[in-house]
Design an enzyme around this catalytic site. Sequence first.
Site, PDB file in Angstrom:
ATOM      1  N   ASP A   7       0.876  -1.153   0.000  1.00  0.00           N
ATOM      2  CA  ASP A   7       0.000   0.000   0.000  1.00  0.00           C
ATOM      3  C   ASP A   7       0.934   1.229   0.000  1.00  0.00           C
ATOM      4  OD1 ASP A   7      -2.393   1.589   0.576  1.00  0.00           O
ATOM      5  OD2 ASP A   7      -1.491   1.849   2.548  1.00  0.00           O
ATOM      6  N   ASP A   9      -0.020   5.137   0.745  1.00  0.00           N
ATOM      7  CA  ASP A   9      -0.294   6.103   1.820  1.00  0.00           C
ATOM      8  C   ASP A   9      -0.341   5.398   3.185  1.00  0.00           C
ATOM      9  OD1 ASP A   9      -1.317   8.496   3.125  1.00  0.00           O
ATOM     10  OD2 ASP A   9      -3.291   7.564   3.021  1.00  0.00           O
ATOM     11  N   GLY A  44      -7.146   4.285   2.786  1.00  0.00           N
ATOM     12  CA  GLY A  44      -7.381   3.241   1.783  1.00  0.00           C
ATOM     13  C   GLY A  44      -8.678   3.370   1.028  1.00  0.00           C
ATOM     14  N   ARG A  47     -11.367   8.475  -3.304  1.00  0.00           N
ATOM     15  CA  ARG A  47     -11.654   9.906  -3.112  1.00  0.00           C
ATOM     16  C   ARG A  47     -13.154  10.167  -2.938  1.00  0.00           C
ATOM     17  NH1 ARG A  47      -9.263  13.094  -7.868  1.00  0.00           N
ATOM     18  NH2 ARG A  47      -7.531  11.731  -7.311  1.00  0.00           N
ATOM     19  N   SER A 114      -4.929   5.277  -4.619  1.00  0.00           N
ATOM     20  CA  SER A 114      -4.742   6.658  -5.076  1.00  0.00           C
ATOM     21  C   SER A 114      -4.555   6.801  -6.583  1.00  0.00           C
ATOM     22  CB  SER A 114      -3.531   7.272  -4.377  1.00  0.00           C
ATOM     23  OG  SER A 114      -3.312   8.578  -4.864  1.00  0.00           O
ATOM     24  N   ASN A 116      -3.183   9.428  -7.597  1.00  0.00           N
ATOM     25  CA  ASN A 116      -1.966  10.259  -7.637  1.00  0.00           C
ATOM     26  C   ASN A 116      -0.704   9.429  -7.381  1.00  0.00           C
ATOM     27  OD1 ASN A 116      -3.163  12.990  -7.957  1.00  0.00           O
ATOM     28  ND2 ASN A 116      -4.166  12.458  -6.032  1.00  0.00           N
ATOM     29  N   ASP A 168      -1.758  -0.419   6.005  1.00  0.00           N
ATOM     30  CA  ASP A 168      -1.976   0.312   7.259  1.00  0.00           C
ATOM     31  C   ASP A 168      -3.467   0.465   7.551  1.00  0.00           C
ATOM     32  OD1 ASP A 168      -2.380   2.190   5.126  1.00  0.00           O
ATOM     33  OD2 ASP A 168      -2.400   3.765   6.642  1.00  0.00           O
TER      34      ASP A 168
END
Length: 210
Positions: A7, A9, A44, A47, A114, A116, A168
């Site tokens: 993962d 972020d 996770g 958006r 994401s 991004n 996480d």
Amino acid sequence: MKAVIFDLDGVICFTDKYHYIAWKKLADKNGIYFDEDINNRLRGVSRMASLDIILEKATKQYTEEEKEYMAAEKNATYVELLKEMSPADLSEEVKITLESLRTRGYKLAIGSSSKNTKMILNQLGLADFFDAISDGTNITKSKPDPEVFLKAAEFLGETPENCLVVEDAKAGIQAAFDGGFESAGLGEATEHPNVTYKMDSFKDLLDICK
Ligand code: B16
Ligand code: MG
């Protein structure tokens, strides 16, 4: 175990603080209550699904068009913050652990919700490091759906049984479990009943992946 799917972020880097600042700015502008606890529920989560969680505290209904606009506004703030990131934001622990896993012969991939992801990896100096990247741009269903990890395994040419997912977020552990992957959890992910390995820190991976 032949491969590790990370993962992004909250595992490779700490963009969660930028998500918080960007969502907080949007929430404040619209008079919506938002705090760190709500931000934790966004780990996770895609958006638009994150926006739906934030709007639970809103006192009015928003149209789909307004929601699209709000999500775009949040993302614009977030992307501005990402521009400040540099290779110095990659911790020595993460860097050394990734390099050791590579030396041990593991294939390494990213499995992030994401959109991004590529920009973040670029900012961290990891644009060409991973063998495969599965992210918000190649999935239709976000975590806890296993799609992002199944795609990562497919891109690596491995079956889920041969891949370890590092997460996480509880949503990420659920996704790994439902996809048939073993998982290694950090932080709140260690509280999920289906997490395979509970880690105190990222370098614990070197004990799991011998
Ligand atoms: P974006 P991960 C997730 O990243 C974040 O944890 C989550 O808070 C965010 O909403 C999601 O990415 C989508 O991000 O708005 O950049 O497309 O933990 O799956 O790496
Ligand atoms: Mg995460």
